[in-house]
Motif scaffolding. Structure first.
Motif, PDB file in Angstrom:
ATOM      1  N   PRO A   7      45.027  21.735 -44.406  1.00  0.00           N
ATOM      2  CA  PRO A   7      43.899  21.396 -45.272  1.00  0.00           C
ATOM      3  C   PRO A   7      43.357  19.989 -45.012  1.00  0.00           C
ATOM      4  O   PRO A   7      42.319  19.621 -45.549  1.00  0.00           O
ATOM      5  N   LEU A   8      44.066  19.213 -44.157  1.00  0.00           N
ATOM      6  CA  LEU A   8      43.728  17.804 -43.966  1.00  0.00           C
ATOM      7  C   LEU A   8      44.052  17.349 -42.559  1.00  0.00           C
ATOM      8  O   LEU A   8      44.896  17.936 -41.892  1.00  0.00           O
ATOM      9  N   PRO A  36      48.481  12.274 -44.755  1.00  0.00           N
ATOM     10  CA  PRO A  36      47.055  12.270 -44.411  1.00  0.00           C
ATOM     11  C   PRO A  36      46.543  10.936 -43.859  1.00  0.00           C
ATOM     12  O   PRO A  36      47.120   9.880 -44.117  1.00  0.00           O
ATOM     13  N   ALA A  43      39.842  17.923 -48.840  1.00  0.00           N
ATOM     14  CA  ALA A  43      40.895  18.893 -48.560  1.00  0.00           C
ATOM     15  C   ALA A  43      40.224  20.259 -48.500  1.00  0.00           C
ATOM     16  O   ALA A  43      39.423  20.607 -49.377  1.00  0.00           O
ATOM     17  N   THR A  71      48.392  23.774 -51.976  1.00  0.00           N
ATOM     18  CA  THR A  71      48.134  22.477 -51.355  1.00  0.00           C
ATOM     19  C   THR A  71      48.239  21.448 -52.470  1.00  0.00           C
ATOM     20  O   THR A  71      47.514  21.542 -53.465  1.00  0.00           O
ATOM     21  N   LEU A  73      47.954  17.544 -53.358  1.00  0.00           N
ATOM     22  CA  LEU A  73      47.405  16.299 -52.819  1.00  0.00           C
ATOM     23  C   LEU A  73      48.177  15.103 -53.356  1.00  0.00           C
ATOM     24  O   LEU A  73      47.928  14.619 -54.454  1.00  0.00           O
ATOM     25  N   CYS A 118      51.040  15.302 -48.578  1.00  0.00           N
ATOM     26  CA  CYS A 118      50.547  16.563 -49.142  1.00  0.00           C
ATOM     27  C   CYS A 118      51.378  17.764 -48.700  1.00  0.00           C
ATOM     28  O   CYS A 118      51.210  18.255 -47.581  1.00  0.00           O
ATOM     29  N   ALA A 141      42.251  19.013 -39.667  1.00  0.00           N
ATOM     30  CA  ALA A 141      41.996  20.080 -40.644  1.00  0.00           C
ATOM     31  C   ALA A 141      41.646  21.344 -39.853  1.00  0.00           C
ATOM     32  O   ALA A 141      40.831  21.302 -38.929  1.00  0.00           O
TER      33      ALA A 141
END
Length: 149
Positions: A7-8, A36, A43, A71, A73, A118, A141
């Motif tokens: 996601p990142l 990250p 995200a 996910t 954060l 994350c 990502a």
């Protein structure tokens, strides 16, 4: 088989190195984590599916096979009460892999005294059901993190 993507952008690390015993002990489920890049970012969804849980600091997307991917954060970011997070979708929305879900700034999370790491977790999965688990190296990502049987 579900491919779960990052996601990142950042560095993949083993879930066992996440500074939180619930995640590092895989009590929530197996998976991996992303340390990250320290810049404002969005995200994105790690799979195609439906947003079944949505908080400023965490979201769950369930794909067509019923696989739920969490996910989260940062660590203990619930204590920030949404400060520094902006939701870009709503609970119940159908999303596609790579679609932006939450805008946030990992550097601001770190400045607030929280870890920006994350976890990306396969909910209700077993370690044996995951393969090709990415636990080191730089990721963008959308790069593959693991496959879920």
């Amino acid at each position: 088989m579900t491919t779960v993507t990052s996601p990142l952008a950042g560095r993949a690390i083993a879930l066992a190195s996440v500074p939180d015993p619930v995640f590092s002990g895989a009590m929530v489920g197996p998976g991996t984590a992303i340390d990250p890049v320290r810049e404002p970012s969005e995200a994105v969804s790690p799979v195609d599916g439906v947003i079944v849980s949505l908080h400023p600091h965490a979201f769950v997307v369930v794909d067509g096979s019923g696989h739920g991917v969490l996910t989260h954060l940062g660590i203990d970011t619930v204590q920030l009460n949404g400060e520094g997070f902006e939701l870009l979708v709503s609970k119940g929305d159908t999303v596609t892999r790579g679609q932006s879900i939450v805008r946030w700034d990992p550097a601001a999370v770190e400045a607030a005294g929280k870890s920006p790491v994350c976890p990306v977790v396969a909910l209700e999965a077993t370690v044996d059901s995951l393969s090709e688990l990415r636990e080191d190296g730089e990721v963008k990502a959308g790069d593959s993190l693991f496959l879920w049987k």
